[in-house]
Every structure is written in C-alpha cells, then in structure tokens.
Design a protein around this motif. Structure first.
Motif: not given
Length: 264
Positions: A254-264
């Motif tokens: 939501e803050t405009g970043l691409e979370p790494v955890a979501a790609k696991k």
C-alpha cells in the motif's frame, strides 16, 4: 509417601515449570530502529501492530542510506549512535555488513522500490510513459529535484547520461540533501522531481505523474539487519521476522513498494 513430601514435590514441580515458562518468554525491550525514507512509511504503518503483539517499544529515527548528512545511517553508525536495527538500501547495508557493523547473517530483504516522478498539485502533468517523454519532461522543467540517496545517485550519475541530457541539465537539476523531494516540489522550489515512489506517496501537495519507463527504471531493494553490539538481538530478530512476514505484505504494498514476502 507422606502428605508433606507429596505437597513439597508438587510445589517444586510447579516452580520448575513456571521457571521454564519464564525463560521461554521474551522480555519486552526498547528497540532502537533507524529507517531510510524508502521504507519509512511501511515501517510506520506496521510499528504499532508490532508493539501490540510483542510489548516491545520501538524508538524510531530516520535518515538516508548514504551520504554525509548528520542523519545518514552510515554517519550515525560511525559516531557510535545506540541503534539496534537499520532498514536501508541493500547495497549500503551490505557495505556496513562487510565492515562488521551489522550481525552477519541477519540481513533480510523486505521490499523492492521503484522510482517515480511528480509535479506540484495543479500543474500540468508531463507524459513520462516513454523514454522520450521522460527526456522532454526533464528538459522542459525550469528546475528539477532528486534525492541524495539511491534514486538520486542513479539519476545524477546514470539516468541523465542514458537520456543524453547530462550537460543540458547542469544548473537546473539539483540533488537535495535530507529533505524529501516531494516537499521541495510542494513548496514550489522545483517544478519537477523524482524519488522512490514510496517516498513521494505520503507527501501532500504533489501529483505523481508516473514511474520511470521500464527501459531506464531502477529497482532498489530495501533490507534490514541487526546492529553488532545490540543488547536486544532476540527482540530485534523478532521485529525483522514481523516486518518480513507474508501477512504484512499487503501493508507494505500500500505504500508503493513491492514486498518480497508476497513473491514467496
């Protein structure tokens, strides 16, 4: 077995069991965290939830991942400031790790960040969806601002050359120390500027016109690690586990970043 002996053994067992539980319970501590701007909003949005779940207290500070300003994380580390966890651009974190200032093996990559550009609210929005459009946006702006951290270093030393406008931008493009680029734009001190999207989003008074085109985009990883000499390393590790948890990926996104955890 006498009633006294039985009672004594029961009490002793209960005390031993309670002692075992006590040693397994983490003691609430103060954790001193310094975050660079790119992950700052995500950290702020997650901080209260961590404090409620752990009873730890987060004492937070902010500073760029590089540079020589007073608040820059490497400068804070060099002067021996009391810090337990740093959250910063991956390359800069790796440098501190090699210098022995961070606990070996404690690094965790939290998210990737892309660069976006913005104008003051109400001003015309240039089309930067193509490399040529981005080039024209830079050339047509009277003043341009970019940061003194990862995104600004890339813009100054690589992007301008890729666009073939390094000489033309001299004198009207400025690297801004410490102050967020969005604030410079909002105050009318620059009419076009670029920084990490996650750093532009929280700033009032600006409109984000878009991300840099993919051909010239730079994805920057933000990572966290425990500072060598921290006296609360167990608690610090619990914080890193929380920040990198997949359940918190949505808050980070939501803050405009691409979370790494979501790609696991």
């Amino acid at each position: 077995m006498s009633k006294f002996t039985l009672r004594f053994n029961t009490i002793a067992a209960a005390l031993a069991l309670s002692g075992l539980f006590a040693t397994n319970l983490a003691v609430a501590e103060d954790i001193r965290v310094i975050s660079s701007g790119g992950f700052a909003q995500a950290y702020k949005n997650l901080a209260s939830a961590y404090e409620k779940s752990s009873s730890d207290k987060l004492i937070s500070g902010w500073g760029p991942s590089m540079g020589t300003t007073t608040n820059a994380i490497p400068v804070r580390m060099a002067r021996g400031e009391n810090i337990d966890v740093v959250i910063m651009v991956g390359d800069s974190l790796d440098t501190l790790m090699k210098e022995g200032k961070l606990v070996a093996g404690s690094k965790v990559v939290l998210a990737n960040s892309l660069i976006a550009c913005a104008v003051k609210t109400g001003n015309a929005k240039p089309d930067i969806s193509t490399v040529e459009g981005l080039k024209q946006a830079f050339l047509q702006a009277r003043t341009v601002a970019y940061s003194d951290s990862a995104s600004g270093e890339y813009i100054k030393h690589q992007l301008m050359k890729k666009l073939g406008i390094a000489e033309q931008m001299q004198g009207k493009a400025a690297q801004i120390p410490a102050t967020p680029v969005g604030e410079i734009i909002a105050h009318g001190e620059a009419d076009f500027g670029c920084q990490q999207r996650s750093e532009l989003l929280p700033v009032a008074g600006i409109d984000i016109v878009g991300l840099l085109p993919q051909e010239v985009q730079l994805s920057t990883p933000f990572s966290a690690a425990i500072v060598s000499g921290s006296k609360v390393q167990k608690n610090a590790q619990a914080l890193l586990d929380f920040l990198s948890s997949e359940k918190n990926a949505g808050v980070i996104a939501e803050t405009g970043l691409e979370p790494v955890a979501a790609k696991k």
